[in-house]
Motif scaffolding. Structure first.
Motif, PDB file in Angstrom:
ATOM      1  N   PHE A 104       0.840  -1.186   0.000  1.00  0.00           N
ATOM      2  CA  PHE A 104       0.000   0.000   0.000  1.00  0.00           C
ATOM      3  C   PHE A 104       0.883   1.248   0.000  1.00  0.00           C
ATOM      4  CE2 PHE A 104      -2.364  -3.379   1.940  1.00  0.00           C
ATOM      5  CZ  PHE A 104      -3.703  -3.169   1.638  1.00  0.00           C
ATOM      6  N   THR A 105       0.735   2.085  -1.008  1.00  0.00           N
ATOM      7  CA  THR A 105       1.457   3.355  -0.999  1.00  0.00           C
ATOM      8  C   THR A 105       0.556   4.450  -0.443  1.00  0.00           C
ATOM      9  OG1 THR A 105       0.793   4.212  -3.181  1.00  0.00           O
ATOM     10  CG2 THR A 105       2.644   2.650  -3.116  1.00  0.00           C
ATOM     11  N   ARG A 106       1.194   5.415   0.201  1.00  0.00           N
ATOM     12  CA  ARG A 106       0.503   6.618   0.658  1.00  0.00           C
ATOM     13  C   ARG A 106       1.294   7.822   0.163  1.00  0.00           C
ATOM     14  NH1 ARG A 106       1.438   6.716   5.960  1.00  0.00           N
ATOM     15  NH2 ARG A 106       0.186   8.595   6.182  1.00  0.00           N
ATOM     16  N   PHE A 107       0.658   8.634  -0.672  1.00  0.00           N
ATOM     17  CA  PHE A 107       1.285   9.874  -1.127  1.00  0.00           C
ATOM     18  C   PHE A 107       1.123  10.894  -0.009  1.00  0.00           C
ATOM     19  CE2 PHE A 107       1.173  13.842  -3.819  1.00  0.00           C
ATOM     20  CZ  PHE A 107       2.505  13.797  -4.156  1.00  0.00           C
ATOM     21  N   ASP A 147       9.196  19.231   0.694  1.00  0.00           N
ATOM     22  CA  ASP A 147       9.553  18.008  -0.037  1.00  0.00           C
ATOM     23  C   ASP A 147       8.746  17.839  -1.327  1.00  0.00           C
ATOM     24  OD1 ASP A 147       7.117  17.501   1.130  1.00  0.00           O
ATOM     25  OD2 ASP A 147       7.734  15.699   2.201  1.00  0.00           O
ATOM     26  N   MET A 148       8.043  18.883  -1.760  1.00  0.00           N
ATOM     27  CA  MET A 148       7.213  18.765  -2.969  1.00  0.00           C
ATOM     28  C   MET A 148       8.013  18.882  -4.253  1.00  0.00           C
ATOM     29  SD  MET A 148       3.664  20.803  -2.171  1.00  0.00           S
ATOM     30  CE  MET A 148       2.971  20.348  -3.765  1.00  0.00           C
ATOM     31  N   GLY A 149       9.142  19.535  -4.208  1.00  0.00           N
ATOM     32  CA  GLY A 149       9.912  19.716  -5.422  1.00  0.00           C
ATOM     33  C   GLY A 149       9.170  20.555  -6.448  1.00  0.00           C
ATOM     34  N   TRP A 182      -6.262  17.354   2.270  1.00  0.00           N
ATOM     35  CA  TRP A 182      -5.341  16.990   1.195  1.00  0.00           C
ATOM     36  C   TRP A 182      -4.433  15.885   1.721  1.00  0.00           C
ATOM     37  CZ3 TRP A 182      -0.570  19.591  -1.249  1.00  0.00           C
ATOM     38  CH2 TRP A 182      -0.444  19.199  -2.600  1.00  0.00           C
ATOM     39  N   CYS A 183      -3.234  15.723   1.162  1.00  0.00           N
ATOM     40  CA  CYS A 183      -2.375  14.589   1.512  1.00  0.00           C
ATOM     41  C   CYS A 183      -1.219  15.011   2.419  1.00  0.00           C
ATOM     42  CB  CYS A 183      -1.839  13.933   0.246  1.00  0.00           C
ATOM     43  SG  CYS A 183      -1.058  15.093  -0.912  1.00  0.00           S
ATOM     44  N   LEU A 184      -1.457  15.911   3.339  1.00  0.00           N
ATOM     45  CA  LEU A 184      -0.412  16.390   4.234  1.00  0.00           C
ATOM     46  C   LEU A 184      -0.131  15.360   5.318  1.00  0.00           C
ATOM     47  CD1 LEU A 184      -1.615  20.081   4.687  1.00  0.00           C
ATOM     48  CD2 LEU A 184      -0.033  19.155   2.976  1.00  0.00           C
ATOM     49  N   ALA A 185       1.146  15.168   5.635  1.00  0.00           N
ATOM     50  CA  ALA A 185       1.543  14.218   6.668  1.00  0.00           C
ATOM     51  C   ALA A 185       0.834  14.547   7.971  1.00  0.00           C
ATOM     52  CB  ALA A 185       3.050  14.260   6.861  1.00  0.00           C
ATOM     53  N   LYS A 210       6.738   9.974  -2.436  1.00  0.00           N
ATOM     54  CA  LYS A 210       6.738  11.426  -2.623  1.00  0.00           C
ATOM     55  C   LYS A 210       6.534  11.843  -4.076  1.00  0.00           C
ATOM     56  CE  LYS A 210       7.796  12.435   1.706  1.00  0.00           C
ATOM     57  NZ  LYS A 210       6.944  13.275   2.580  1.00  0.00           N
ATOM     58  N   LYS A 211       6.545  10.884  -4.966  1.00  0.00           N
ATOM     59  CA  LYS A 211       6.400  11.151  -6.396  1.00  0.00           C
ATOM     60  C   LYS A 211       5.298  10.259  -6.962  1.00  0.00           C
ATOM     61  CE  LYS A 211       9.765  14.156  -6.499  1.00  0.00           C
ATOM     62  NZ  LYS A 211       9.495  15.588  -6.729  1.00  0.00           N
ATOM     63  N   PRO A 212       4.895  10.471  -8.214  1.00  0.00           N
ATOM     64  CA  PRO A 212       3.783   9.678  -8.746  1.00  0.00           C
ATOM     65  C   PRO A 212       4.002   8.166  -8.725  1.00  0.00           C
ATOM     66  CG  PRO A 212       4.125  11.615 -10.112  1.00  0.00           C
ATOM     67  CD  PRO A 212       5.252  11.588  -9.135  1.00  0.00           C
ATOM     68  N   SER A 213       5.144   7.699  -9.160  1.00  0.00           N
ATOM     69  CA  SER A 213       5.375   6.261  -9.246  1.00  0.00           C
ATOM     70  C   SER A 213       5.579   5.646  -7.862  1.00  0.00           C
ATOM     71  CB  SER A 213       6.605   5.969 -10.110  1.00  0.00           C
ATOM     72  OG  SER A 213       6.950   4.593 -10.025  1.00  0.00           O
ATOM     73  N   GLY A 214       5.002   4.459  -7.673  1.00  0.00           N
ATOM     74  CA  GLY A 214       5.235   3.719  -6.450  1.00  0.00           C
ATOM     75  C   GLY A 214       6.658   3.223  -6.309  1.00  0.00           C
ATOM     76  N   PHE A 215       7.424   3.283  -7.389  1.00  0.00           N
ATOM     77  CA  PHE A 215       8.811   2.821  -7.364  1.00  0.00           C
ATOM     78  C   PHE A 215       9.804   3.939  -7.054  1.00  0.00           C
ATOM     79  CE2 PHE A 215       6.741  -0.429  -9.914  1.00  0.00           C
ATOM     80  CZ  PHE A 215       7.382  -1.596  -9.513  1.00  0.00           C
TER      81      PHE A 215
END
Length: 230
Positions: free
Chosen positions: A84-87, A95-97, A111-114, A137-142
């Motif tokens: 399970f990924t969590r963005f 850390d958004m870049g 939203w998706c704030l920690a 932190k990025k779109p891909s789960g990898f």
């Protein structure tokens, strides 16, 4: 299986697909895992109150969560590992870049704030003891995560991908999975997006090149054929 992209294709498009021998089936390999991408509260909002959830996919997302739960439940019964990924973004936005140049909602608990309610997994999904939950932190789960190592250690060759959003994090995860030579299986009813055309064309692109887009019943049947483990 009826596909969401059929309505958008012309006869010329279909001829191109046939001529190029696109959309062949890869099928399942020997060892399967389920990747649940960003099935979080901020993604599906709250029935009757989606206006308060700026990234909600609405009823489409909430319906898909039910299908995701079916896939996860069947996988857990069959002893198939689920990841399970969590963005999740730091409330400072540090850390958004470059993504912060496109959008940010750093003042919004939905939203998706920690640490916020929006970043939590939806309650319909309960990771089992053998499952793994991790932050990306990025779109891909990898990208920048331990996922590849988890899959290699378990000798996985096939990843069943569910969650959202189809045109963003699902698509990015599929392309990275293919780049690492995993068979990618996208469950049509168990992925979701905010904009129907984005959903449909993204599924078409994935099915054409790098994944099998299949119905949920096909995946459940595959899990039923596996020997159950305690």
């Amino acid at each position: 299986m009826t596909t969401p992209w059929d309505v958008f294709l012309t006869d010329q498009d279909r001829a191109v697909v046939a001529r190029g021998r696109f959309s062949r089936r890869m099928g399942f390999g020997q060892r399967t895992a389920v990747l649940v991408i960003d099935a979080q509260k901020y993604m599906v909002g709250e029935s009757g109150n989606d206006a308060a959830w700026p990234s909600s996919c609405g009823d489409i997302g909430r319906h898909a969560v039910g299908e995701i739960a079916r896939v996860v439940g069947a996988a857990q019964t069959a002893g198939v590992p689920c990841f399970f990924t969590r963005f999740e973004i730091d409330p400072s936005g540090n850390d958004m870049g470059v993504y912060r140049r496109k959008r940010d909602l750093l003042e919004n608990e939905h939203w998706c704030l920690a640490g916020s309610i929006g970043a939590e997994l939806v309650p319909q999904l309960q990771p089992a003891v053998r499952d793994v939950v991790f932050v990306k932190k990025k779109p891909s789960g990898f990208h920048g995560t331990p996922l590849l190592g988890y899959l290699v250690e378990r000798q996985i060759d096939t990843v069943v991908i569910v969650g959202g959003a189809t045109s963003n994090c699902i698509r990015a995860t599929v392309f990275d999975a293919a780049s690492y030579n995993f068979r990618a299986i996208v469950v049509q009813e168990a992925v979701f997006d905010r904009i129907p055309i984005s959903h449909a064309i993204s599924l078409f692109d994935m099915d054409r090149q790098f994944a099998d887009v299949v119905g949920v019943e096909q995946v459940l049947e595959h899990f039923r054929t596996l020997p159950q483990t305690s």
